[in-house]
Design a protein around this motif. Structure first.
Motif, PDB file in Angstrom:
ATOM      1  N   MET A  47      87.724  47.935  26.263  1.00 48.76           N
ATOM      2  CA  MET A  47      88.237  46.755  25.552  1.00 48.76           C
ATOM      3  C   MET A  47      89.742  46.852  25.325  1.00 48.76           C
ATOM      4  O   MET A  47      90.303  47.937  25.259  1.00 48.76           O
ATOM      5  CB  MET A  47      87.501  46.566  24.229  1.00 48.76           C
ATOM      6  CG  MET A  47      87.353  47.808  23.407  1.00 48.76           C
ATOM      7  SD  MET A  47      86.257  47.536  22.018  1.00 48.76           S
ATOM      8  CE  MET A  47      84.663  47.633  22.764  1.00 48.76           C
ATOM      9  N   ALA A  60      84.242  43.100  18.907  1.00 49.50           N
ATOM     10  CA  ALA A  60      84.470  42.800  20.326  1.00 49.50           C
ATOM     11  C   ALA A  60      83.125  42.771  21.057  1.00 49.50           C
ATOM     12  O   ALA A  60      82.894  41.918  21.919  1.00 49.50           O
ATOM     13  CB  ALA A  60      85.383  43.853  20.937  1.00 49.50           C
ATOM     14  N   LYS A  69      92.664  43.182  17.450  1.00 47.36           N
ATOM     15  CA  LYS A  69      91.806  42.094  17.943  1.00 47.36           C
ATOM     16  C   LYS A  69      91.344  42.534  19.312  1.00 47.36           C
ATOM     17  O   LYS A  69      92.050  42.364  20.298  1.00 47.36           O
ATOM     18  CB  LYS A  69      92.609  40.797  18.052  1.00 47.36           C
ATOM     19  CG  LYS A  69      92.856  40.137  16.735  1.00 47.36           C
ATOM     20  CD  LYS A  69      93.172  38.659  16.918  1.00 47.36           C
ATOM     21  CE  LYS A  69      93.657  38.074  15.621  1.00 47.36           C
ATOM     22  NZ  LYS A  69      95.104  38.039  15.507  1.00 47.36           N
ATOM     23  N   MET A  70      90.171  43.133  19.337  1.00 42.25           N
ATOM     24  CA  MET A  70      89.724  43.707  20.600  1.00 42.25           C
ATOM     25  C   MET A  70      88.871  42.705  21.360  1.00 42.25           C
ATOM     26  O   MET A  70      88.142  41.912  20.766  1.00 42.25           O
ATOM     27  CB  MET A  70      88.903  44.951  20.326  1.00 42.25           C
ATOM     28  CG  MET A  70      89.592  45.889  19.393  1.00 42.25           C
ATOM     29  SD  MET A  70      89.533  47.553  19.937  1.00 42.25           S
ATOM     30  CE  MET A  70      90.176  48.333  18.472  1.00 42.25           C
ATOM     31  N   SER A  71      88.979  42.807  22.681  1.00 46.81           N
ATOM     32  CA  SER A  71      88.082  41.991  23.502  1.00 46.81           C
ATOM     33  C   SER A  71      87.653  42.823  24.695  1.00 46.81           C
ATOM     34  O   SER A  71      88.463  43.569  25.273  1.00 46.81           O
ATOM     35  CB  SER A  71      88.788  40.720  23.946  1.00 46.81           C
ATOM     36  OG  SER A  71      89.959  41.062  24.636  1.00 46.81           O
ATOM     37  N   ASP A 130      93.137  46.005  23.111  1.00 49.38           N
ATOM     38  CA  ASP A 130      93.678  45.662  21.802  1.00 49.38           C
ATOM     39  C   ASP A 130      95.184  45.550  22.005  1.00 49.38           C
ATOM     40  O   ASP A 130      95.887  46.551  22.004  1.00 49.38           O
ATOM     41  CB  ASP A 130      93.332  46.782  20.806  1.00 49.38           C
ATOM     42  CG  ASP A 130      93.932  46.539  19.447  1.00 49.38           C
ATOM     43  OD1 ASP A 130      94.314  45.392  19.156  1.00 49.38           O
ATOM     44  OD2 ASP A 130      94.030  47.513  18.669  1.00 49.38           O
TER      45      ASP A 130
END
Ligand code: ATP
Length: 871
Positions: free
Chosen positions: A511, A388, A335-337, A513
């Protein structure tokens, strides 16, 4: 459909009566009725009746039946009937076992069957591949298995590996053009795809033209070899062991027959006794008990998110000493942001982007254009790295669909993890721009200029150093970094990989994760269990090391290496170093194979995870290939022995724990069977050698076989899993299941059971009534063997594991005890089972003696446990 390759795809659609929205539900049903399911026919499964008849076909059982029939002719009709009934009951039990095992294997198979993406009723949906029909519009992406033959309708650089059909291992590039020739070989039908091949690159849409046995592979495959799983190595070695054991037992039976004859006993009786002894003592159920225990075990594993595709994997699981795991999505959440952006010579926080500044605005636009992912109704579709970016755009109210409509994409070079780049060509104010994003260390050598708000300037050594410094800073915080660059190209220019050069750098996007919350505990559990966890990733070394350190895989930076370093090492060098490396970064699938081999050559059992289209060979090379169920390609799943439905590293550790327990249970179950049989044979040998009367009638032996050989043995195999099993070291690769200490245990436990039986027999003999003695011996052996089930459950004492924790065993034992008492107490049965009525004292003796092995062996376990504690 003939000569599809000569037609355009629109003609094919028309001929097949398909619209651009695909088939509707009615069409699908009709076509399925007409052509059947899209599957290759398997040789027919055996019916239950066939399985039953097979149980009776056993050589010894046939001899027994013949002997029983002869005995009937000679007047002993009752005896014959009982023997036949017991033999038939045994065969029924065997059939039920076989069918049950097959059912659970089939339901397991259904869990791991491949799927395909089709357009139906105008909606793209995923369906099991077997449900595809002629006329379906099928989507193909990199890593997909092609599950039917079809005519290409849309093509985005589609490349297919058709080696299973053509033998050609090079990828076949596809195109849409009709081919105006006769006699075109499969390999040359460039506008078609074929079932049994897989997509190695690009994307495409095809119209299905043939399914099932009508596909090209169907024509050559004829019947699939067999629907049956091949025997696992353990089953194969048990079969061999069973054969040796059979020879020994038959030799003993012959010896006993000879002794009986010399003593002048009745020939038919003696013969039948000898055969019954052989039938009862040969553990013919070994292999099928293993199947049942494995099948039950795999069902438990499926509930815990690990689907076993190949049964033999369960055996090897327990022996795993190294797990080579991907990072992204397996150890991390996938779940990358976006965290920070480096643009215009400065680092900008993710929520501080100034879209009024052209260059800051453009990096955001590019991140949405060179991107295949999207959100539909709040659902994220695509690669998490790209999602993302989509979410990042969302934060600034940039809708990826609107942006993509505005700057239309005219061409693309899809991302692949070997090149680590992706490019698209987008139309922008009547100009065409190629946008490239990817790993900075790859991109950096392809840069010619850099753009800042000051304008475009040449890319110098000092700019390179500055950007690398920022990259390192991001990576040290465990961030994934993507570089962005672009260049203008002429209208209509077709791009290929060579064009990913002379680019103008615009910025970096980093990003996060985060590691999965379970990863650190799972890694610690591995280490405690003597299993080495190794991280293998396509990501940057510093990013990978930072994450590996967080979850306990890596202690020191020196344990991390990059793919290019391995390339310089010979296989021997790698083998020497492999034990000291915990993180491999920037690796390609070929490196993965070498790493697995190096560990294997050092005597390890290796599990390797994979998801990509090129991971197949490494997954096959590993002792256990583990594919990702959510993010994995169909190709990776097909090549693996286990599929994780949650992509989670900790699930592998759970699966290993299950594998260890299942193996231990199988071992205990076999021990139970063999010790009981040994007890019976030793008792018979003793009586025969000492010229005592025969302690059992033939029917006694068969009855004991019926009661003790199936249900209790399976129940022992279904023992609840031992929580402490992961405190032990992995089973050595060369440790056979049936080793010396195992044999010693079987013999000593068998001896104790024999002694108990013979004491009861002697007490019976002292009454002067042979029938009483043999009834007592029979009952004691039967009960002792049933009670011995509690001994067989574990190496630990019942005080430790709890008396009531295996409800299956209680059921099997109680059922056995009840059936025995029915035979002992019902006058109608006493006659045919050759039972003498017993008094209370004799019953007391039977119980005391049959409990004796349980008490002695439990005492031994408690004492040995104590000794171990003192140690
Ligand atoms: P693993 O799953 O083995 O841990 P990974 O998923 O991190 O590895 P890849 O997906 O092969 O590895 O990515 C390798 C590198 O390629 C990444 O570090 C990133 O820089 C770049 N990359 C990843 N995804 C994309 C993408 N969609 N477009 C462009 N570049 C990408």
């Amino acid at each position: 459909m003939k000569d599809v390759f000569r037609k355009t795809s629109s003609e094919v659609l028309k001929t097949l009566d398909v619209t651009e929205a695909g088939l509707n539900t009615d069409d699908v049903h009709k076509r399925r009725e007409q052509h059947g399911y899209n599957e290759l026919e398997e040789s027919k499964r055996k019916s239950s009746l066939q399985v039953f008849v097979e149980q009776l076909k056993d050589f010894l059982v046939i001899i027994l039946i013949v002997a029983a029939l002869i005995s009937a002719f000679l007047g002993e009709i009752e005896n014959t009937i009982v023997i036949m009934i017991v033999v038939i009951l045994n065969a029924i039990l065997g059939t039920v076992q076989h069918v049950k095992a097959e059912q659970s294997l089939n339901s397991l198979k259904a869990l791991s069957s491949p799927t395909a993406k089709v357009l139906r009723n105008g909606i793209k949906e995923e369906v099991p591949s077997r449900e595809i029909v002629v006329g379906d519009i099928l989507y193909l992406d990199t890593g997909d298995l092609v599950s039917a033959d079809g005519r290409l309708h849309e093509n985005n650089s589609l490349q297919i590996n058709e080696s299973s059909l053509t033998g050609e291992s090079l990828n076949a590039s596809k195109d849409l053009e009709p081919i105006d020739e006769d006699d075109v070989s499969i390999g040359d039908k460039k506008n078609m795809v074929f079932s049994g091949s897989f997509v190695t690159y690009g994307r495409g849409v095809v119209v299905v033209t043939n399914t099932g046995m009508k596909t090209e592979i169907g024509k050559i495959a004829n019947l699939l070899e067999s629907a049956k799983e091949k025997k696992t190595p353990l089953q194969a070695s048990l079969d061999t062991f069973g054969k040796y054991l059979a020879v020994i037992i038959i030799a003993i039976a012959v010896l006993i027959f000879a002794i009986d004859l010399i003593r002048g006993n009745d020939v038919v009786d003696s013969f039948m006794f000898a055969v019954a002894l052989a039938v009862a003592a040969i553990p013919e159920a070994l292999s099928s008990i293993v199947t049942i225990v494995l099948a039950f075990g795999t069902q438990k594993m499926a509930k815990e998110n690990a689907i076993v595709r190949k049964l033999h994997a369960v055996e090897s699981l327990g022996g795993i000493s190294v797990i080579c795991s991907d990072k992204t999505g397996t150890l991390t959440q996938n779940k990358m942001s976006v965290q920070q952006v480096y643009v215009d010579n400065k680092i900008v926080e993710h929520d501080q982007l100034d879209l009024e500044t052209d260059i800051q605005n453009r990096i955001l636009l590019m991140s949405l254009l060179c991107n295949d992912s999207e959100t539909v109704d709040n659902k994220e579709i695509g690669d998490p790295t790209e999602i993302a970016l989509v979410n990042f755009g969302d934060d600034y109210d940039y809708d990826e669909k609107i942006i993509r409509d505005k700057y239309t994409r005219v061409e693309e070079l899809p991302f692949d993890s070997e090149r680590k780049l992706m490019s698209t060509v987008n139309k922008y104010d009547d100009k065409y721009y190629m946008v490239t994003k990817g790993a900075l260390d790859v991109l950096i050598d392809r840069l010619a200029n850099i753009e800042t708000s000051e304008g475009v300037s040449p890319f110098t050594e000092s700019t390179k150093q500055e950007i690398e410094k920022v990259n390192k800073e991001f990576s040290m915080n465990g961030l994934r970094v993507l570089g962005f660059a672009y260049k203008e190209i002429a209208e209509g220019e077709n791009i290929d990989f060579k064009d990913e050069n002379d680019l103008t750098f615009i910025g970096l996007i980093s990003m996060m994760d985060p590691p999965r919350t379970e990863s650190a505990d799972a890694v610690a559990a591995c280490i405690a269990a003597g299993i080495k966890p190794v991280m293998i990733t396509g990501d940057h070394k510093i990013t990978a090391s930072a994450i590996a350190k967080k979850i306990g895989i890596l202690k020191h930076e020196s344990e991390a290496v990059e793919g290019f370093e391995i390339e310089k090492w010979s296989d021997d060098e790698l083998k020497e170093k492999v034990a000291n490396i915990s993180v491999y970064a920037r690796v390609s699938p070929e490196h993965k194979i070498r790493i697995v081999r190096a560990w294997q050559e050092k005597g390890n059992v290796v599990a390797m995870t994979g998801d990509g289209v090129n991971d197949g060979p490494a997954l096959k090379q590993a002792d256990i290939g583990v594919a990702m169920g959510i993010t994995g390609t169909e190709v990776a799943k097909e090549a693996s022995a286990i599929v994780l439905t949650d992509d989670n590293f900790s699930t592998i550790v759970k699966a290993i724990s299950n594998g260890r327990s299942i193996y231990a249970n199988i071992q205990n179950s076999i021990k139970f069977l063999l010790a009981g049989n040994t007890g019976g044979v030793l008792a018979v040998l003793y009586a025969s050698i000492l010229a005592l009367p025969v302690p059992f009638a033939a029917v006694h032996l068969l009855f004991i076989n019926l009661l003790t050989d199936s249900l209790p043995a399976i129940a022992v195999g279904l023992e609840p899993h031992d929580k402490d099993i992961m405190k032990e070291k992995p089973r050595g690769i060369n440790t056979p299941l049936l080793n010396k200490s195992f044999a010693l245990r079987v013999l000593s436990e068998g001896l104790i059971i024999a002694i108990a039986t013979l004491i009861a027999f002697h007490i019976g003999l002292s009454t002067g009534d042979h029938m009483v003695a043999s009834t007592m011996a029979f009952s004691t052996l039967c009960l002792a063997r049933l009670f011995h089930g509690f001994n067989a459950r574990s190496n630990q004492s019942l005080f430790k594991i709890g008396l009531f924790t295996n409800k299956y065993l209680w059921f099997a034992v109680i059922l056995g005890v009840v059936l025995l008492h029915i035979v002992l107490l019902l006058p109608a049965l006493q006659g045919i089972f050759k039972i003498a009525p017993l008094n209370a004292a004799q019953f007391g003796t039977i119980y005391a003696m049959s409990l004796m092995p349980l008490v002695v062996i439990q005492l031994y376990k408690v004492l040995v446990g104590k000794v171990n504690l003192v140690k």
